[in-house]
Every structure is written in C-alpha cells, then in structure tokens.
Design an enzyme around this catalytic site. Structure first.
Site, PDB file in Angstrom:
ATOM      1  N   ILE A   9       4.255   3.589   0.738  1.00 24.91           N
ATOM      2  CA  ILE A   9       5.691   3.328   0.784  1.00 24.91           C
ATOM      3  C   ILE A   9       6.437   4.612   1.138  1.00 24.91           C
ATOM      4  CG2 ILE A   9       5.566   1.445  -0.873  1.00 24.91           C
ATOM      5  CD1 ILE A   9       6.729   3.306  -2.981  1.00 24.91           C
ATOM      6  N   ASN A  19      -2.573   3.241   6.383  1.00 26.91           N
ATOM      7  CA  ASN A  19      -2.737   3.647   4.989  1.00 26.91           C
ATOM      8  C   ASN A  19      -1.410   4.054   4.379  1.00 26.91           C
ATOM      9  OD1 ASN A  19      -3.240   5.686   2.740  1.00 26.91           O
ATOM     10  ND2 ASN A  19      -5.317   4.935   3.079  1.00 26.91           N
ATOM     11  N   ASP A  20      -0.731   4.998   5.014  1.00 25.78           N
ATOM     12  CA  ASP A  20       0.514   5.503   4.450  1.00 25.78           C
ATOM     13  C   ASP A  20       1.541   5.686   5.563  1.00 25.78           C
ATOM     14  OD1 ASP A  20       2.214   6.330   2.442  1.00 25.78           O
ATOM     15  OD2 ASP A  20       1.424   8.370   2.343  1.00 25.78           O
ATOM     16  N   ASN A  58      -5.068   9.713   5.562  1.00 26.34           N
ATOM     17  CA  ASN A  58      -4.629   9.006   4.360  1.00 26.34           C
ATOM     18  C   ASN A  58      -3.140   9.247   4.105  1.00 26.34           C
ATOM     19  OD1 ASN A  58      -4.581   8.321   1.285  1.00 26.34           O
ATOM     20  ND2 ASN A  58      -6.597   7.674   1.958  1.00 26.34           N
ATOM     21  N   ASP A  75      -5.473  11.799  -1.979  1.00 27.23           N
ATOM     22  CA  ASP A  75      -5.020  10.472  -1.574  1.00 27.23           C
ATOM     23  C   ASP A  75      -3.609  10.557  -1.002  1.00 27.23           C
ATOM     24  OD1 ASP A  75      -4.475   7.718  -1.400  1.00 27.23           O
ATOM     25  OD2 ASP A  75      -5.782   7.270  -3.091  1.00 27.23           O
ATOM     26  N   ASN A  76      -2.602  10.635  -1.851  1.00 26.00           N
ATOM     27  CA  ASN A  76      -1.216  10.660  -1.381  1.00 26.00           C
ATOM     28  C   ASN A  76      -0.553  12.014  -1.615  1.00 26.00           C
ATOM     29  OD1 ASN A  76      -0.613   7.848  -0.407  1.00 26.00           O
ATOM     30  ND2 ASN A  76      -1.409   7.389  -2.453  1.00 26.00           N
ATOM     31  N   HIS A  95       0.864  -1.179   0.000  1.00 26.17           N
ATOM     32  CA  HIS A  95       0.000   0.000   0.000  1.00 26.17           C
ATOM     33  C   HIS A  95       0.903   1.233   0.000  1.00 26.17           C
ATOM     34  CE1 HIS A  95      -3.963   1.815   1.840  1.00 26.17           C
ATOM     35  NE2 HIS A  95      -3.589   2.412   0.735  1.00 26.17           N
TER      36      HIS A  95
END
Length: 291
Positions: A51, A103-104, A159, A204-205, A49
């Site tokens: 990184i 998640n992150d 997130n 999201d990222n 998921h």
C-alpha cells in the site's frame, strides 16, 4: 489486512476477504478501526498486499494505492480516503501486462506510481525455476495514464519500495540478495543506479522517516523458516534501521529481533515518536517503546 496476505506458498489463516484498518497512535487505547469501502468495488475478492498513501498538494485530498491479488492476479486499486468518515471511496482499478507480479508500490501522483515485480514469470512451475536458478529478471515499473514502462531491472526479487523525502531517490529491497538498492529518479521517470547497501537479512518492506530520511526495514532473519512456517519452530522477526543511506558509510543497525516467540514473520516497521510499530505478513502487529 484481515489475518494477513493470502499468497501462493504461504500459510493462510482465514478465508475472509482482506480489509484495510486505521490505527490512531494519539489514542491511548490504540483503537483499530476497519475502513468502509464505498463504490463499485468487489470487496469479496479483496486480497491487499503493498500500500502507499499520496496527498495531493493542490487540494489536500488523500489517496490510497493498494496492490490487490484477487484470484492470484495482480492489479492496483486507487481509493480516496476521507478521514472524517473513516471511508475509502473506490476510484479505479489499474491492470497492465507489465504489472504481472506486483509486490509493493509507491505513489507519486493521483494516478501514477512506481511498482515492484517480485517474479518474472506468472506460471507457478516457472516461478520455482526462476528461484532455483536465481534469475535476476525482476524489475521496477513506472505507471501513469500516459506512460507505462519498465524503468529498472536486474533484481532477483524486487520487494518493498519507497521514496526519499525530497522525492529524488527510490529505495528498493532486492530481498533475496539481502540488499537495499538506491535509485535516482531522472526527468524521464527512468531510474539510474546509485548504490546498494547490504543489510544481512531478507528485507521485506521499507518505511522512510519523512524528517530524518532514515529507512526502517521489516525483515526475515531466516528465509527457510519463513517459507516452512512451522508453528512449532516459527520464523523470527527483525527490524533494521539505515541512517544516512546516501553517505559513503551508511549506518545499519538492528533495532529489534526475536525468535518468533513474540511475533512471527515481521514484514514492515515504522517509528512514530518514541514508539516502534511492527507489522507481520500473516500474524499480529506489535507496538513497543524505543530506547
């Protein structure tokens, strides 16, 4: 990742285990290579998921931290990356009750990191209740071999996470609130709230330009379309850039947008020279020229 993340509630397009790839942007052919994983690691259940890459200033060793969801669980894998061999050497797996829905992740040491939990509950039904009631119970967790603690809370769904170039601030996407939360790192690793920046999209990222400090966000412009993932009416993609986020008036700019006809479900974006690289949750990636 090999054909995307396998995550409850989202479509899956392959039963194959996940993989990690490298892309050499200096190579005109843009060749993508899969990294070989060495060591006592269960590659068959690998479901990567979030990184994060960490370079040890002492010896230049490069470590890759990977959020992994084997059988729907949450754990963090630490590898050492050897570029000349194009290999990841497995070091260890980290599990903890506070890391229950990761998640992150952003690494801050060879064995330490900050991680986001995107749900408070583990049970599937309670996760739905959590979303329906918009409970702000998600958090950011700090992990080191000596200390594991929740260091920031109040997120509806924490997130993406990343760190400023000077390593003084963390940026966290509260995706359901359409906001980027800025946190300052204190000496005891606890985080203090600085501000929130509204981006008007489901971010999201987060990627951070190491020279300018600008944030590049891979976003979902329509959350319902993303959840439904109808191939006849695919979710769109959006990339947003935030300049001078610590100033009184950060500049928020939409850099890329499409209706899903080019790429589906953008989740991450980063600038490299005059190029913009956009990744997705479960579809392909896109490289385009910046004007």
């Amino acid at each position: 990742m090999d054909r995307g993340l396998k995550y409850p509630g989202l479509p899956s397009y392959s039963d194959d285990p996940g993989r990690i790839y490298t892309l050499n942007l200096f190579d005109l052919d843009l060749k993508i290579e899969g990294l070989k994983i060495m060591g006592q690691f269960d590659k068959g259940s690998f479901n990567p998921h979030g990184i994060s890459v960490y370079t040890d200033e002492k010896d230049g060793a490069v470590y890759l931290f990977v959020v992994n969801h084997p059988q729907g669980k949450s754990q963090v894998e630490i590898f050492q990356f050897v570029e000349g061999e194009n290999v990841l050497y497995y070091i260890k797996t980290i599990k903890h009750e506070l890391l229950h829905s990761v998640n992150d992740i952003v690494a801050v040491g060879t064995e330490s990191f900050y991680a986001t939990n995107d749900h408070y509950f583990i049970n599937g039904i309670l996760k739905l209740v959590e979303r329906f009631l918009s409970l702000s119970w998600c958090d950011v967790v700090y992990y080191s071999p000596q200390t594991v603690q929740s260091v920031a809370g109040g997120f509806t769904s924490a997130n993406g996470i990343n760190i400023s170039p000077d390593k003084r601030h963390l940026y966290v996407s509260d995706i359901l609130k359409h906001k980027i939360v800025v946190l300052e790192i204190q000496k005891n690793t606890v985080l203090s709230h600085v501000k929130e920046v509204d981006v008007g999209s489901l971010c999201d990222n987060i990627e951070v330009d190491r020279e300018s400090g600008d944030l590049w966000l891979g976003c979902h412009p329509n959350g319902l379309k993303f959840l439904l993932s109808d191939p006849n009416d695919p979710p769109g993609s959006e990339v947003i850039r935030i300049e001078n986020i610590l100033s009184e008036k950060p500049k928020v700019t939409q850099v890329y947008s499409d209706d899903g006809s080019v790429i589906v479900g953008s989740s991450v974006a980063t600038q490299y020279g005059e190029k913009l690289l956009i990744g997705t949750v479960y579809q392909k990636a896109l490289i385009c020229d910046l004007e």
